[in-house]
Design an enzyme around this catalytic site. Structure first.
Site, PDB file in Angstrom:
ATOM      1  N   ARG A  33      -5.043 -24.050   0.485  1.00 28.85           N
ATOM      2  CA  ARG A  33      -4.325 -24.316   1.741  1.00 28.85           C
ATOM      3  C   ARG A  33      -5.052 -25.306   2.638  1.00 28.85           C
ATOM      4  O   ARG A  33      -4.425 -25.856   3.554  1.00 28.85           O
ATOM      5  CB  ARG A  33      -4.059 -22.997   2.492  1.00 28.85           C
ATOM      6  CG  ARG A  33      -2.960 -22.177   1.838  1.00 28.85           C
ATOM      7  CD  ARG A  33      -2.629 -20.918   2.605  1.00 28.85           C
ATOM      8  NE  ARG A  33      -1.530 -20.208   1.945  1.00 28.85           N
ATOM      9  CZ  ARG A  33      -1.292 -18.913   2.068  1.00 28.85           C
ATOM     10  NH1 ARG A  33      -2.069 -18.165   2.837  1.00 28.85           N
ATOM     11  NH2 ARG A  33      -0.270 -18.362   1.441  1.00 28.85           N
ATOM     12  N   GLN A  93      -8.501  -7.263   0.027  1.00 28.70           N
ATOM     13  CA  GLN A  93      -8.069  -6.970  -1.346  1.00 28.70           C
ATOM     14  C   GLN A  93      -9.239  -6.437  -2.165  1.00 28.70           C
ATOM     15  O   GLN A  93      -9.092  -5.470  -2.907  1.00 28.70           O
ATOM     16  CB  GLN A  93      -7.471  -8.228  -1.984  1.00 28.70           C
ATOM     17  CG  GLN A  93      -6.178  -8.653  -1.301  1.00 28.70           C
ATOM     18  CD  GLN A  93      -5.595  -9.926  -1.864  1.00 28.70           C
ATOM     19  OE1 GLN A  93      -6.209 -10.601  -2.686  1.00 28.70           O
ATOM     20  NE2 GLN A  93      -4.397 -10.260  -1.425  1.00 28.70           N
ATOM     21  N   ARG A 114       0.828  -1.216   0.000  1.00 29.13           N
ATOM     22  CA  ARG A 114       0.000   0.000   0.000  1.00 29.13           C
ATOM     23  C   ARG A 114       0.858   1.261   0.000  1.00 29.13           C
ATOM     24  O   ARG A 114       0.505   2.270  -0.614  1.00 29.13           O
ATOM     25  CB  ARG A 114      -0.962  -0.028   1.192  1.00 29.13           C
ATOM     26  CG  ARG A 114      -2.117  -1.035   0.966  1.00 29.13           C
ATOM     27  CD  ARG A 114      -2.731  -1.468   2.272  1.00 29.13           C
ATOM     28  NE  ARG A 114      -3.919  -2.296   2.113  1.00 29.13           N
ATOM     29  CZ  ARG A 114      -3.915  -3.600   1.801  1.00 29.13           C
ATOM     30  NH1 ARG A 114      -2.768  -4.237   1.581  1.00 29.13           N
ATOM     31  NH2 ARG A 114      -5.052  -4.273   1.699  1.00 29.13           N
ATOM     32  N   ARG A 150      -6.179 -17.848  -9.665  1.00 27.49           N
ATOM     33  CA  ARG A 150      -6.914 -17.229  -8.550  1.00 27.49           C
ATOM     34  C   ARG A 150      -8.062 -16.357  -9.073  1.00 27.49           C
ATOM     35  O   ARG A 150      -7.915 -15.652 -10.063  1.00 27.49           O
ATOM     36  CB  ARG A 150      -5.938 -16.425  -7.671  1.00 27.49           C
ATOM     37  CG  ARG A 150      -4.933 -17.374  -7.023  1.00 27.49           C
ATOM     38  CD  ARG A 150      -3.992 -16.677  -6.105  1.00 27.49           C
ATOM     39  NE  ARG A 150      -4.641 -16.146  -4.927  1.00 27.49           N
ATOM     40  CZ  ARG A 150      -4.015 -15.429  -4.000  1.00 27.49           C
ATOM     41  NH1 ARG A 150      -2.721 -15.154  -4.146  1.00 27.49           N
ATOM     42  NH2 ARG A 150      -4.657 -14.978  -2.949  1.00 27.49           N
ATOM     43  N   ASP A 165      -4.159 -15.641   7.027  1.00 29.46           N
ATOM     44  CA  ASP A 165      -2.867 -16.114   6.522  1.00 29.46           C
ATOM     45  C   ASP A 165      -2.129 -16.991   7.540  1.00 29.46           C
ATOM     46  O   ASP A 165      -1.141 -17.644   7.196  1.00 29.46           O
ATOM     47  CB  ASP A 165      -1.977 -14.925   6.145  1.00 29.46           C
ATOM     48  CG  ASP A 165      -2.509 -14.186   4.918  1.00 29.46           C
ATOM     49  OD1 ASP A 165      -3.283 -14.782   4.140  1.00 29.46           O
ATOM     50  OD2 ASP A 165      -2.153 -12.999   4.739  1.00 29.46           O
TER      51      ASP A 165
HETATM   52  C1  S3P Z   1      -4.163  -9.033   1.910  1.00 32.13           C
HETATM   53  C2  S3P Z   1      -5.412  -9.521   2.215  1.00 32.13           C
HETATM   54  C3  S3P Z   1      -5.699 -10.934   2.459  1.00 32.13           C
HETATM   55  C4  S3P Z   1      -4.428 -11.734   2.736  1.00 32.13           C
HETATM   56  C5  S3P Z   1      -3.316 -11.398   1.796  1.00 32.13           C
HETATM   57  C6  S3P Z   1      -2.991  -9.915   1.847  1.00 32.13           C
HETATM   58  C7  S3P Z   1      -4.008  -7.581   1.664  1.00 32.13           C
HETATM   59  O1  S3P Z   1      -6.343 -11.463   1.337  1.00 32.13           O
HETATM   60  O2  S3P Z   1      -4.714 -13.124   2.670  1.00 32.13           O
HETATM   61  O3  S3P Z   1      -2.150 -12.144   2.118  1.00 32.13           O
HETATM   62  O4  S3P Z   1      -2.868  -7.086   1.677  1.00 32.13           O
HETATM   63  O5  S3P Z   1      -5.022  -6.920   1.445  1.00 32.13           O
HETATM   64  P1  S3P Z   1      -7.928 -11.277   1.144  1.00 32.13           P
HETATM   65  O6  S3P Z   1      -8.226  -9.874   1.345  1.00 32.13           O
HETATM   66  O7  S3P Z   1      -8.232 -11.742  -0.247  1.00 32.13           O
HETATM   67  O8  S3P Z   1      -8.553 -12.174   2.174  1.00 32.13           O
END
Ligand code: S3P
Length: 421
Positions: A339, A162, A24, A119, A308
Site C-alpha cells: 500500500r 493477527q 472472530r 503475504r 488500515d
Molecule cells: C486485523 C489486523 C490487522 C489489519 C487487518 C485485520 C485483524 O492486521 O490490518 O485488516 O482482524 O486482526 P495485522 O494484525 O497483521 O496488522
C-alpha cells in the site's frame, strides 16, 4: 468504472459490520459450546471465507443477512476437512486459522488467492513452531500437521493483531501458560471476546496471558459498524465542501480510533455522540463536517491503531495545507498489496506531490489534483480511498476494479452516492 463525482456529501448512514469482530465471532462461536447469535455480521467476501472454512470443519452456520447463527461444537469438536481450506483474500482468516489448526488432532492444508499466496505467514508459523506446531512453508499453501502444543513466552517483533491472535488461539490448547508481549498495542477484539466467553485470559498492559482452556461459553455478538469502513466517510465529509456526514453505530474500541485522533490533529470538525457499550465493545455515532485540514505527522504507537486507514489518511493529506509525514508504517507493504507503493504510484498520476519512504510516505498537500485512470491492485481499501480522492480532482477518473470493495464493504458505492443527492 467511471468514478462519478458528487458536489457535496450530506446525510446519515450506517456502515457494514466490523470485519475483525465478524471473523472472530464466527471462529470463536465455532469453538464455543452452544449457539452463538451474531447480529450486524459483515457479509464481505473475507468473512464469508471464514464461514466456509468452518463449515468445511463440520460447523453448522446459518446466514440470514446480517444475522448469523453458529452452532459451536466445542473447543475439541472440529472435524478434519475433506478439502483444502480456501481463505480467499483474507489474511485474518489465514493467520488465525494457523493458530487453531496447529493444535487439532488432524492435518490440514490452507491456501488463498494470488494476494494471500504472497503475504508472509512466517510471522505466525515461527512463533507457533516454538509452541511445537508443525507447519510446512512460510507462504500459502500451508500444510499444518496438528499436534499437542506447549505454552511460550513470546515477544512480538511487529505489532500485529493477527499474529497475537493466532498465538492466543493456539494457547487455548497448549499445555501451561502462553504469554504474548507486544511492543505497541494492536486491536484487542480477541482478548475481549475470549474473556467474555470464559477463557482463562488476562491482560496486563502490553502483555496477554492465556492458559489451556477446556471450554468456551457462547455469547451474543452484536457487531458494530466497522470504523475502517466509516473512515472513508470521515475523510469525505472533512474534505468535501458544504458537507456533513453522520455515521451511526461505529465501533470505537480505543485500539482502533487512531483515525479520529489524526483527523482531529489535522483540524477536522469531528464529533462523537451517543457513546455506549455493546457486547463488550464501545460504540458511538460520528459526525464530520467540511473542514480546512492541515498536514500532520503520523508515527509511532498510533500506527497499529490506524493501519488500515493510512491510504485514506493519505487522501486527506493530499488536500491538507502543508506536509504530512507517515512513518513507522512498513507493515503497509505486506497488506493486500504494497500500500505504500500503490498509494504513491496512483497519487503521482494526479499530480500530487508525494514521496515514498522506507516505512511510509511524505505528502505535500494543497496543490491542484487532476483526475486519472487508477489501478486498485485488487485491494478493497485502495478502491475506496481512490473513490474519495477522485472527488477532489479536476476532471474525471476511473478505477480498474470496483468489485474488490466487496471484500470489506458490499454496498460501498450505493452508500457513497446516496450522500450526493
Ligand atoms: C486485523 C489486523 C490487522 C489489519 C487487518 C485485520 C485483524 O492486521 O490490518 O485488516 O482482524 O486482526 P495485522 O494484525 O497483521 O496488522
Amino acid at each position: 468504472m467511471d468514478i462519478k463525482k458528487i458536489k457535496f456529501a450530506r446525510g446519515i448512514l450506517t456502515v457494514p459490520g466490523d470485519k475483525s469482530i465478524s471473523h472472530r465471532a464466527v471462529m470463536l462461536g465455532s469453538l464455543a459450546s452452544g449457539t452463538t447469535e451474531i447480529t450486524g455480521f459483515l457479509q464481505g467476501a473475507d468473512c464469508l471465507s471464514t464461514i466456509d472454512c468452518f463449515r468445511n470443519m463440520g460447523i453448522n452456520i446459518d446466514v440470514n443477512g446480517e444475522n448469523v447463527t453458529v452452532r459451536g461444537n466445542g473447543l475439541y469438536g472440529l472435524k478434519k476437512p475433506e478439502m483444502t481450506l480456501y481463505t480467499g483474500n483474507s489474511g485474518t482468516t489465514t493467520r488465525l486459522l494457523c493458530g487453531i489448526l496447529s493444535a487439532q488432532p488432524f492435518d490440514t492444508e490452507i491456501t488463498g488467492d494470488a494476494s494471500i499466496c504472497k503475504r508472509p505467514m512466517g510471522r505466525v508459523t515461527k512463533p507457533l513452531s516454538l509452541m511445537g506446531a508443525r507447519i510446512d512453508n512460510e507462504y500459502c499453501p500451508l500444510y499444518i500437521h496438528g499436534t499437542q502444543l506447549h505454552g511460550i513466552d513470546y515477544k512480538m517483533p511487529v505489532a500485529s493483531a493477527q499474529v497475537k491472535t493466532a498465538i492466543l488461539l493456539a494457547g487455548l490448547y497448549a499445555d501451561g501458560e502462553t504469554i504474548v508481549r507486544e511492543t505497541e498495542k494492536s486491536r484487542d477484539h480477541t482478548e475481549l471476546m475470549l474473556g467474555a466467553m470464559g477463557a482463562d485470559i488476562s491482560v496486563n498492559g502490553l502483555d496477554v496471558t492465556v492458559r489451556k482452556t477446556d471450554s468456551l461459553s457462547s455469547v451474543k455478538a452484536d457487531v458494530p459498524g466497522d470504523i475502517s469502513s466509516a473512515a472513508f466517510f470521515m475523510v469525505l465529509g472533512a474534505v468535501m465542501p458544504n458537507s456533513e456526514i453522520t455515521i451511526r453505530n461505529v465501533g470505537i474500541n480505543p485500539t482502533r480510533t487512531g483515525i479520529i485522533d489524526v483527523l482531529r490533529d489535522m483540524g477536522a470538525d469531528l464529533s462523537i455522540e451517543n457513546v455506549r457499550i455493546s457486547a463488550g465493545e464501545s460504540v458511538a455515532d460520528i459526525t464530520v463536517k467540511s473542514s480546512a485540514l492541515r498536514g500532520a505527522t503520523v508515527e509511532g504507537a498510533i500506527i497499529p491503531r490506524l493501519i488500515d486507514e493510512l491510504p485514506v489518511i493519505a487522501v486527506a493529506a493530499a488536500v491538507a495545507d502543508g506536509e504530512t509525514v507517515i512513518k513507522d508504517a512498513a507493515e503497509l507493504k505486506v497488506k493486500e498489496t504494497n500500500r505504500i507503493r500503490a498509494v504513491v504510484d496512483e497519487f503521482k498520476k494526479c499530480g500530487i506531490d508525494i514521496t515514498e519512504t522506507d516505512d511510509g510516505m511524505i505528502i505535500r498537500g494543497g496543490k491542484a489534483i487532476r483526475g486519472a485512470d487508477f489501478k486498485t491492485y485488487g485491494d478493497h481499501r485502495m478502491a475506496m480511498s481512490l473513490t474519495v480522492l477522485a472527488q477532489l480532482a479536476d476532471g474525471g477518473s476511473t478505477i480498474d476494479d470496483a468489485e474488490c470493495v466487496n471484500i470489506s464493504y458490499p454496498g460501498f458505492f450505493e452508500n457513497f452516492y446516496s450522500l450526493g443527492k
